[in-house]
Structures are given as C-alpha cells and as structure tokens.
Design an enzyme around this catalytic site. Structure first.
Site, PDB file in Angstrom:
ATOM      1  N   HIS A  70       0.847  -1.196   0.000  1.00 52.87           N
ATOM      2  CA  HIS A  70       0.000   0.000   0.000  1.00 52.87           C
ATOM      3  C   HIS A  70       0.884   1.249   0.000  1.00 52.87           C
ATOM      4  O   HIS A  70       2.072   1.190   0.322  1.00 52.87           O
ATOM      5  CB  HIS A  70      -0.936   0.019   1.207  1.00 52.87           C
ATOM      6  CG  HIS A  70      -0.300   0.546   2.449  1.00 52.87           C
ATOM      7  ND1 HIS A  70       0.617  -0.181   3.185  1.00 52.87           N
ATOM      8  CD2 HIS A  70      -0.427   1.741   3.079  1.00 52.87           C
ATOM      9  CE1 HIS A  70       1.016   0.545   4.220  1.00 52.87           C
ATOM     10  NE2 HIS A  70       0.405   1.717   4.178  1.00 52.87           N
ATOM     11  N   THR A 119      10.688   0.498  -7.243  1.00 51.23           N
ATOM     12  CA  THR A 119       9.459   1.232  -7.542  1.00 51.23           C
ATOM     13  C   THR A 119       8.744   0.702  -8.781  1.00 51.23           C
ATOM     14  O   THR A 119       7.590   1.037  -8.999  1.00 51.23           O
ATOM     15  CB  THR A 119       9.770   2.728  -7.771  1.00 51.23           C
ATOM     16  OG1 THR A 119      10.647   2.857  -8.896  1.00 51.23           O
ATOM     17  CG2 THR A 119      10.405   3.354  -6.539  1.00 51.23           C
ATOM     18  N   LYS A 120       9.455  -0.094  -9.587  1.00 51.66           N
ATOM     19  CA  LYS A 120       8.889  -0.640 -10.822  1.00 51.66           C
ATOM     20  C   LYS A 120       9.244  -2.119 -10.919  1.00 51.66           C
ATOM     21  O   LYS A 120      10.184  -2.583 -10.288  1.00 51.66           O
ATOM     22  CB  LYS A 120       9.461   0.095 -12.027  1.00 51.66           C
ATOM     23  CG  LYS A 120       9.054   1.557 -12.088  1.00 51.66           C
ATOM     24  CD  LYS A 120       9.510   2.169 -13.393  1.00 51.66           C
ATOM     25  CE  LYS A 120       9.170   3.579 -13.641  1.00 51.66           C
ATOM     26  NZ  LYS A 120       8.459   4.400 -12.830  1.00 51.66           N
ATOM     27  N   ARG A 134      17.502   0.318 -10.492  1.00 49.85           N
ATOM     28  CA  ARG A 134      17.653   0.150 -11.941  1.00 49.85           C
ATOM     29  C   ARG A 134      18.456  -1.114 -12.216  1.00 49.85           C
ATOM     30  O   ARG A 134      19.323  -1.478 -11.419  1.00 49.85           O
ATOM     31  CB  ARG A 134      18.389   1.343 -12.546  1.00 49.85           C
ATOM     32  CG  ARG A 134      17.684   2.659 -12.355  1.00 49.85           C
ATOM     33  CD  ARG A 134      18.428   3.781 -13.083  1.00 49.85           C
ATOM     34  NE  ARG A 134      18.000   5.100 -12.680  1.00 49.85           N
ATOM     35  CZ  ARG A 134      16.830   5.656 -12.902  1.00 49.85           C
ATOM     36  NH1 ARG A 134      15.904   4.975 -13.518  1.00 49.85           N
ATOM     37  NH2 ARG A 134      16.554   6.871 -12.502  1.00 49.85           N
TER      38      ARG A 134
END
Length: 183
Positions: A70, A119-120, A134
């Site tokens: 969340h 984050t991705k 990354r």
C-alpha cells in the site's frame, strides 16, 4: 490478591507452553501472505495491513527490508490509499535495507542490492541497485564471475557462528587488501 496474580501468571505460562505464540511469519500467513518453500525472512517487515496482496516464490531471502502493498501518501488528500499486488518470483535475494513498493513484480533469479528502492517491476535474471532501483546487470553473468573467483580468492569453510578466534584472525589477515568467500 497476590495469590490471584500468581495463579494468572502460572496460567499464562502453561498456555504459552501448550500453545506457543505464533511467529510474525505465521501471523502474516494466517492473514493471507503467500510464500513458497525455503523462504528466509530476516528482521524484515511485510505490510501487515495488506499482506494478502503479497506473494513470494520459492528460495527467496529477504534481509532487513520492507515489502509494502500500500501507499498512503494520498490518504490525506483523496481519502484513500493506493494498494497493489507485490509478486516476488523464485530464487530472489533482497539485500539489507531495501524497500519494495506496491504494484511491483520481481521476476525469477533476481538480486536486489542493499539499500535499493524498488518502484517498478524487475525482469527475470536481473541485478538491480539504487533509488529508484535500476537494472545494472544479469544475475547469470554475476554468478559465473563469482564462481570463477572461487578458484583465486580466499574461501573459508566454517559457518560464521562456529568460527574460532584463530580462524577469525586468519580471515582478517587474508582479507587485508581483498575480499573472499565464506560459508
């Protein structure tokens, strides 16, 4: 009054021996966390309120890190928190002090470097590092590099809690100017 307190204390001890308190991981599983075999979970946090959105594969190690399903950054503004699944594949290592945010999939055979903020989504066979994390390399190439190093670097066989003071001193000397490998 004293007798009642003593009886209560004894009852709690008996209850805990018959039904020991559940571990944090057992509590998370009971709330809906899914994880596979050989899951190693060291001093880490998995989102208790939304653990039912987290799925962890086989042979995963998470060290001193946080997994969030969340994001409450908009709660004060829109009255709702963003939520999203977190899926961690098989043979994943999440390094010390990393954070995996909601709505992220981490593929199979991934190494998340210490201190990374994921984050991705991360593809299979990747090493990631940084904030935001990354891709910096391929896990398969990194493994081959370290396998080759085993032939030329110091290798120590005794598991860390069983090392003697003499072994520790030897390791300190041998690693004065380089790195090695330990059990």
């Amino acid at each position: 009054m004293l007798i009642i307190r003593v009886i209560r204390a004894i009852s709690v001890r008996i209850k805990n021996k018959l039904h020991p308190p559940k571990s944090e991981l057992e509590q998370l599983r009971d709330r809906g966390l899914k994880y596979g075999k050989n899951f190693e979970f060291y001093n880490s946090l998995i989102d208790q309120g939304h653990c039912w959105l987290v799925e962890i594969g086989d042979d995963v190690t998470i060290t001193n890190s946080t997994i969030l399903a969340h994001d409450a950054s908009m709660k004060a503004y829109i009255g709702k928190s963003k939520i999203g699944k977190v899926k961690i594949g098989d043979r994943v290592f999440i390094g010390f002090n990393s954070v995996v945010l909601c709505n992220v999939t981490i593929g199979n055979d991934v190494i998340v470097a210490a201190g990374s903020i994921v984050t991705k989504s991360i593809p299979d066979n990747s090493i990631v590092a940084g904030n935001p994390a990354r891709v910096i390399g391929k896990t398969s190439e990194y493994i081959e590099k370290h396998k080759a190093n085993l032939a030329v670097k110091p290798v120590f066989e005794t598991y860390w809690p069983n090392k003697t003071q003499e072994q520790i001193k030897l390791i300190q000397e041998e690693l004065q100017y380089d790195f090695g490998y330990d059990e």
